[in-house]
Design a protein around this motif. Structure first.
Motif, short mmCIF file in Angstrom:
data_model
loop_
_atom_site.label_atom_id
_atom_site.label_comp_id
_atom_site.label_asym_id
_atom_site.label_seq_id
_atom_site.Cartn_x
_atom_site.Cartn_y
_atom_site.Cartn_z
N LYS A 194 0.83 -1.20 0.00
CA LYS A 194 0.00 0.00 0.00
C LYS A 194 0.87 1.25 0.00
N GLU A 231 1.10 4.13 -2.98
CA GLU A 231 0.83 5.54 -2.67
C GLU A 231 2.02 6.43 -3.06
N PRO A 282 -3.98 5.80 -6.14
CA PRO A 282 -4.94 5.82 -5.03
C PRO A 282 -5.30 4.41 -4.58
N GLU A 285 -6.95 2.09 -1.02
CA GLU A 285 -7.53 2.08 0.32
C GLU A 285 -7.82 0.65 0.73
N GLU A 286 -8.02 0.46 2.03
CA GLU A 286 -8.29 -0.87 2.57
C GLU A 286 -9.79 -1.12 2.63
N GLN A 287 -10.18 -2.38 2.36
CA GLN A 287 -11.58 -2.76 2.37
C GLN A 287 -11.78 -4.07 3.11
N GLN A 319 -10.23 -5.39 6.89
CA GLN A 319 -9.38 -4.44 6.17
C GLN A 319 -8.20 -5.13 5.51
N LEU A 322 -6.97 -4.67 -0.52
CA LEU A 322 -6.59 -3.35 -1.03
C LEU A 322 -7.43 -3.05 -2.26
#
Length: 237
Positions: A177, A181, A186, A188-190, A194, A197
């Motif tokens: 991650k 970045e 872009p 984010e964690e899901q 979490q 990615l």
């Protein structure tokens, strides 16, 4: 079983077959294989064929195909005789003077088809299937050593995936991650934990965060992100 008996007129020739086939032929002696306009089907004698729409027409347009007497020497072998060829390097002499060489993985006991494996220079195996009715003769060239037997035995087995602890997966996720970045991508964690990615809202990367763990309906984005992940992993080595 019926598919394996295609081409055999059982009623009149079952006693001519090899001894290991006779029980099966005796059981199916009221079945016959017919061909009409290039199609083949099995059906009971004196009944209307229904396996193929073309065969619903008059049986006078049909012909019996391939009696046992037309079987090749290779096809007449027993399963135990075919077993002797497994894990051996062979040279197969086929119809029209074709020759094939490779390691015998298996021989289908119904069709006598041969599955050959060949080891390429890059270490990968290539597979070749030879139809049993095309085989004229099989010549044994060499016996497989223990190393080759191991390769052949595990040829179709999936590779064992390395196992990671929760801490190791978390470290891999955070490292990837951060790298994405830094490259202005872009992410984010899901997920409940979490652990997934999500890149630009159109691609996900699941544990253990390798190129094969990328998923997206957009093939172009999927290919580009997979290349990025491969570059990232190369830098870590």
């Amino acid at each position: 079983m019926l598919l394996g008996m295609v081409g055999v007129e059982v009623q009149n020739t079952w006693r001519e077959g090899p001894s290991w086939l006779r029980p099966e032929l005796d059981e199916l002696k009221n079945w016959v294989a017919m061909r009409f306009r290039g199609c083949i089907a099995m059906f009971q004698k004196h009944s209307r064929p229904t396996f193929c729409p073309h065969l619903r027409q008059a049986s006078s347009g049909c012909e019996v195909v391939w009696k046992l007497g037309n079987m090749t020497k290779w096809q007449k072998k027993t399963p135990l005789e075919w077993l002797d060829y497994v894990n051996k390097e062979v040279k197969v002499h086929a119809e029209e003077r074709h020759e094939y060489k490779g390691w015998v993985l298996t021989v289908d006991p119904v069709s006598a088809n041969i599955l050959l494996a060949n080891l390429s220079e890059n270490g990968k195996m290539s597979i070749l299937a030879i139809l049993g009715h095309a085989v004229q003769d099989v010549e044994i060239v060499a016996e497989a050593d223990d190393e080759m037997k191991e390769k052949l035995a595990h040829l179709f087995m999936p590779e064992k995936s390395p196992t990671y602890s929760h801490e190791e997966l978390d470290q891999k996720k955070n490292s990837l991650k951060s790298w994405l970045e830094k490259n202005h991508i872009p992410v984010e964690e899901q997920g409940e934990l979490q652990s997934t990615l999500c890149v630009a809202g159109v691609l996900t990367i699941n544990p253990p965060y390798g190129p094969k763990d990328c998923n997206s309906s957009n093939e172009i984005i999927l290919s580009r992100v997979q290349q990025l992940v491969e570059s990232y992993l190369a830098l870590q080595q």
